[in-house]
Design an enzyme around this catalytic site. Sequence first.
Site, PDB file in Angstrom:
ATOM      1  N   ARG A   2       0.826  -1.222   0.000  1.00 32.69           N
ATOM      2  CA  ARG A   2       0.000   0.000   0.000  1.00 32.69           C
ATOM      3  C   ARG A   2       0.853   1.261   0.000  1.00 32.69           C
ATOM      4  O   ARG A   2       0.547   2.210  -0.717  1.00 32.69           O
ATOM      5  CB  ARG A   2      -0.979   0.000   1.170  1.00 32.69           C
ATOM      6  CG  ARG A   2      -2.075  -1.055   1.013  1.00 32.69           C
ATOM      7  CD  ARG A   2      -2.951  -1.148   2.230  1.00 32.69           C
ATOM      8  NE  ARG A   2      -2.110  -1.458   3.386  1.00 32.69           N
ATOM      9  CZ  ARG A   2      -2.391  -1.104   4.630  1.00 32.69           C
ATOM     10  NH1 ARG A   2      -3.479  -0.425   4.914  1.00 32.69           N
ATOM     11  NH2 ARG A   2      -1.589  -1.425   5.625  1.00 32.69           N
ATOM     12  N   ASN A  28      -6.335  -2.713   2.147  1.00 38.21           N
ATOM     13  CA  ASN A  28      -6.327  -4.160   2.251  1.00 38.21           C
ATOM     14  C   ASN A  28      -7.759  -4.643   2.375  1.00 38.21           C
ATOM     15  O   ASN A  28      -8.608  -3.945   2.939  1.00 38.21           O
ATOM     16  CB  ASN A  28      -5.548  -4.621   3.489  1.00 38.21           C
ATOM     17  CG  ASN A  28      -4.050  -4.503   3.323  1.00 38.21           C
ATOM     18  OD1 ASN A  28      -3.535  -4.414   2.207  1.00 38.21           O
ATOM     19  ND2 ASN A  28      -3.340  -4.508   4.427  1.00 38.21           N
TER      20      ASN A  28
END
Length: 86
Positions: free
Chosen positions: A13, A31
């Site tokens: 990320r 996520n």
Amino acid sequence: MIVHGRVQGVGFRDWTQRMAQSHGVSGWCRNRRDQTVEISVSGNREAVEAFRDEVENGPSMAKVERVEASESEERHSGAFEIRPTA
């Protein structure tokens, strides 16, 4: 985009946020409970395509198996953000 593979617990990320900034696209990533990463992105077509190419390769610690992409009416502006797990 839904990114499948070893993409959680490897800095994916943060890397995605840096790639978005370098390509000048807006949006978010997070996520998901199924161990995938979800990305929503807006920008000019060339920038989005270049960003997706980067995502398909991923950072060195990740192993991207596949990316499912679809068009969306959602549009973003401003900074690319990392959102909490969905």
